[in-house]
Scaffold this motif. Structure first.
Motif, PDB file in Angstrom:
ATOM      1  N   ILE A   1     -13.228 -27.482 -10.112  1.00  0.00           N
ATOM      2  CA  ILE A   1     -13.467 -25.883 -10.105  1.00  0.00           C
ATOM      3  C   ILE A   1     -13.139 -25.427  -8.621  1.00  0.00           C
ATOM      4  O   ILE A   1     -13.398 -25.970  -7.476  1.00  0.00           O
TER       5      ILE A   1
ATOM      6  N   HIS B   1     -26.331 -32.619 -18.715  1.00  0.00           N
ATOM      7  CA  HIS B   1     -27.433 -31.873 -17.843  1.00  0.00           C
ATOM      8  C   HIS B   1     -27.825 -30.849 -18.833  1.00  0.00           C
ATOM      9  O   HIS B   1     -26.996 -30.007 -19.515  1.00  0.00           O
TER      10      HIS B   1
ATOM     11  N   PRO C   1     -25.766 -26.603 -18.918  1.00  0.00           N
ATOM     12  CA  PRO C   1     -24.396 -26.552 -18.297  1.00  0.00           C
ATOM     13  C   PRO C   1     -23.892 -25.016 -18.488  1.00  0.00           C
ATOM     14  O   PRO C   1     -24.339 -24.234 -19.592  1.00  0.00           O
ATOM     15  N   SER C   2     -23.112 -24.599 -17.824  1.00  0.00           N
ATOM     16  CA  SER C   2     -22.419 -23.219 -18.035  1.00  0.00           C
ATOM     17  C   SER C   2     -21.556 -23.497 -19.123  1.00  0.00           C
ATOM     18  O   SER C   2     -21.202 -21.956 -19.629  1.00  0.00           O
TER      19      SER C   2
ATOM     20  N   LYS D   1     -10.706 -32.010 -14.628  1.00  0.00           N
ATOM     21  CA  LYS D   1     -10.795 -30.634 -14.288  1.00  0.00           C
ATOM     22  C   LYS D   1     -11.180 -30.585 -12.648  1.00  0.00           C
ATOM     23  O   LYS D   1     -11.948 -31.253 -12.137  1.00  0.00           O
TER      24      LYS D   1
ATOM     25  N   THR E   1     -24.315 -34.553 -11.892  1.00  0.00           N
ATOM     26  CA  THR E   1     -24.375 -33.019 -12.267  1.00  0.00           C
ATOM     27  C   THR E   1     -25.828 -32.720 -12.343  1.00  0.00           C
ATOM     28  O   THR E   1     -26.237 -31.658 -11.787  1.00  0.00           O
TER      29      THR E   1
ATOM     30  N   GLU F   1     -18.619 -22.809  -8.653  1.00  0.00           N
ATOM     31  CA  GLU F   1     -19.504 -23.747  -9.154  1.00  0.00           C
ATOM     32  C   GLU F   1     -21.025 -23.406  -8.714  1.00  0.00           C
ATOM     33  O   GLU F   1     -21.264 -22.790  -7.666  1.00  0.00           O
ATOM     34  N   HIS F   2     -22.065 -23.761  -9.728  1.00  0.00           N
ATOM     35  CA  HIS F   2     -23.450 -23.482  -9.823  1.00  0.00           C
ATOM     36  C   HIS F   2     -23.754 -22.240  -9.944  1.00  0.00           C
ATOM     37  O   HIS F   2     -24.332 -21.966 -10.824  1.00  0.00           O
TER      38      HIS F   2
ATOM     39  N   VAL G   1     -27.798 -29.975 -10.412  1.00  0.00           N
ATOM     40  CA  VAL G   1     -27.906 -28.495 -10.928  1.00  0.00           C
ATOM     41  C   VAL G   1     -29.515 -28.453 -11.175  1.00  0.00           C
ATOM     42  O   VAL G   1     -29.952 -27.409 -10.999  1.00  0.00           O
TER      43      VAL G   1
ATOM     44  N   VAL H   1     -22.028 -20.152 -11.442  1.00  0.00           N
ATOM     45  CA  VAL H   1     -21.504 -20.019 -12.913  1.00  0.00           C
ATOM     46  C   VAL H   1     -22.592 -20.389 -13.856  1.00  0.00           C
ATOM     47  O   VAL H   1     -22.656 -19.428 -14.848  1.00  0.00           O
ATOM     48  N   VAL H   2     -23.466 -21.014 -13.468  1.00  0.00           N
ATOM     49  CA  VAL H   2     -24.649 -21.551 -14.287  1.00  0.00           C
ATOM     50  C   VAL H   2     -25.249 -20.320 -14.510  1.00  0.00           C
ATOM     51  O   VAL H   2     -26.252 -19.880 -15.476  1.00  0.00           O
TER      52      VAL H   2
ATOM     53  N   ILE I   1     -18.472 -24.578 -18.508  1.00  0.00           N
ATOM     54  CA  ILE I   1     -17.195 -24.300 -17.849  1.00  0.00           C
ATOM     55  C   ILE I   1     -16.184 -25.637 -17.987  1.00  0.00           C
ATOM     56  O   ILE I   1     -14.963 -25.682 -18.282  1.00  0.00           O
ATOM     57  N   ASP I   2     -16.769 -26.897 -17.778  1.00  0.00           N
ATOM     58  CA  ASP I   2     -16.363 -28.080 -18.078  1.00  0.00           C
ATOM     59  C   ASP I   2     -15.299 -28.250 -19.568  1.00  0.00           C
ATOM     60  O   ASP I   2     -14.230 -28.642 -19.386  1.00  0.00           O
TER      61      ASP I   2
ATOM     62  N   GLY J   1     -17.133 -29.067  -7.963  1.00  0.00           N
ATOM     63  CA  GLY J   1     -17.997 -29.690  -9.122  1.00  0.00           C
ATOM     64  C   GLY J   1     -19.537 -29.599  -8.399  1.00  0.00           C
ATOM     65  O   GLY J   1     -19.758 -28.422  -8.057  1.00  0.00           O
ATOM     66  N   ALA J   2     -20.169 -30.470  -8.641  1.00  0.00           N
ATOM     67  CA  ALA J   2     -21.917 -30.446  -8.502  1.00  0.00           C
ATOM     68  C   ALA J   2     -22.251 -30.474  -7.311  1.00  0.00           C
ATOM     69  O   ALA J   2     -23.186 -30.038  -6.550  1.00  0.00           O
TER      70      ALA J   2
HETATM   71  C1  MEV Z   1     -19.828 -28.718 -12.804  1.00  0.00           C
HETATM   72  O1  MEV Z   1     -18.747 -29.246 -13.034  1.00  0.00           O
HETATM   73  C2  MEV Z   1     -20.073 -27.405 -12.306  1.00  0.00           C
HETATM   74  C3  MEV Z   1     -21.615 -26.889 -12.292  1.00  0.00           C
HETATM   75  O2  MEV Z   1     -21.460 -25.280 -11.949  1.00  0.00           O
HETATM   76  C4  MEV Z   1     -22.245 -27.049 -13.513  1.00  0.00           C
HETATM   77  C5  MEV Z   1     -21.978 -26.227 -14.694  1.00  0.00           C
HETATM   78  O3  MEV Z   1     -21.248 -25.210 -14.574  1.00  0.00           O
HETATM   79  O4  MEV Z   1     -22.455 -26.460 -15.656  1.00  0.00           O
HETATM   80  C6  MEV Z   1     -22.205 -27.538 -11.066  1.00  0.00           C
END
Ligand code: MEV
Length: 314
Positions: free
Chosen positions: A15, A141, A144-145, A13, A188, A19-20, A192, A22-23, A147-148, A272-273
């Motif tokens: 993003i 991690h 995680p949000s 995938k 990640t 990213e971030h 994060v 979204v957490v 999303i992955d 991503g991260a």
């Molecule tokens: C990791 O692919 C995306 C981050 O936003 C972490 C997350 O959403 O869990 C960095």
């Protein structure tokens, strides 16, 4: 050679935006990358083991430590189906680079789940499979949000807000991208965790950065739905600027991003991260080759061309 009892696979995938942030509850846009895949196949065996050929890892599920991600995935699927551990050798292969922002952990979990479902001749909804993978993602991690796991299971571009069902949305025109790997691994968990500590130290500044990212993601969604794709370029650059202010860029990422923009990419950002891993560049048929050349010259260790294809909103 014994033929496999069952197989499963899942894509990588990227993003595109968010990213971030979204957490912390802000929306993000992600899409599957089918050019790279994690695969699992199942062979008969006397005990249940998982073997990751590329990672040189092998684990006997019944004896694995609680924090082993492969064994946890197998146990979660068995628990969801109320089945005992099967006598299977589950073999994983993957060409998704690890710790590179392409969702390799979630894709491996999804491939294991799908192979097991095929092996048991059972079904679970995408929502359940995604929720099980989320449990494993927590090992990768802590916060995680989701999303992955969501994007690799649903296998289509998603508008994602933490804790909500993913919202499929219309992609009006193809979005051609180059994904370029800095070659610098970036777990990640570390990125994060660093953002969390920085947010705890400076909550007002980070909340404002996350809000600005959310605003860009909303604009990007409208652009993707309208199909004025090149207008994504400045939004990618603006998102990258905010990620850099969060401390998530790196000299390697900056070098690739500058090279892509210098060679005519409409926009570029980390995906991503951050801190390493992959960046994405928005290209056209006319610019793709020159941008790829510039990325290679700037040190990209691998370039994956991909196109996010038009899709209805359903
Ligand atoms: C990791 O692919 C995306 C981050 O936003 C972490 C997350 O959403 O869990 C960095």
């Amino acid at each position: 050679m014994t033929s496999p009892l069952a197989r499963g696979e899942a894509p990588g995938k990227i993003i595109l935006f968010g990213e971030h942030a979204v957490v912390y509850g802000r929306p993000a846009i992600a899409a599957p990358v089918t050019q790279v895949q994690a695969r699992a196949h199942i062979l008969p065996a006397s005990t249940c083991t998982v073997e990751a050929i590329d990672l040189h890892q092998q684990v006997e599920v019944a004896r694995a430590p609680a924090d082993d991600p492969f064994a946890l995935m197998v146990n979660l699927v068995c628990h969801a189906l109320q089945r005992p551990l099967p006598p299977w050798r589950i073999v994983i292969t993957s060409d998704i680079p690890i710790a590179a922002g392409l969702g390799s952990g979630a894709a491996i979990s999804a491939a294991i789940a799908r192979a097991m479902l095929a092996g048991f001749n059972a079904r679970l909804t995408d929502e359940t499979i995604s929720a099980l993978i989320y449990e494993v993602e927590k090992l990768h991690h802590g916060t995680p949000s989701g999303i992955d796991n969501t994007v690799v299971v649903y296998g289509r571009p998603v508008w994602f807000v933490r804790g909500r069902e993913p919202e499929p949305f219309a992609v009006a025109r193809p979005i051609p991208l180059l994904i370029a790997d800095t070659g610098a691994p970036s777990p990640t968990k570390i990125a994060v965790g660093d953002v969390r500590r920085a947010w705890e130290r400076e909550p007002v500044r980070f909340e404002a950065l996350f809000d600005a990212v959310a605003d860009i993601a909303r604009q990007a969604r409208a652009v993707i739905e309208e199909g004025t794709i090149l207008a994504l370029g400045p939004l990618m650059n603006a998102n990258q600027e905010l990620l850099a202010r969060m401390g998530l860029s790196s000299p390697e990422l900056d070098r690739l991003i500058q090279a892509a923009l210098g060679a005519g990419a409409a926009g570029a950002k980390l995906s991503g991260a951050g801190r390493g891993g992959n960046m994405i560049a928005l290209v056209t048929e006319e610019t793709a080759e020159e941008v790829a050349e510039a990325l290679r010259a700037a040190g990209a260790v691998r370039i994956i061309p991909t196109t996010i294809l038009p899709a209805p909103a359903t």
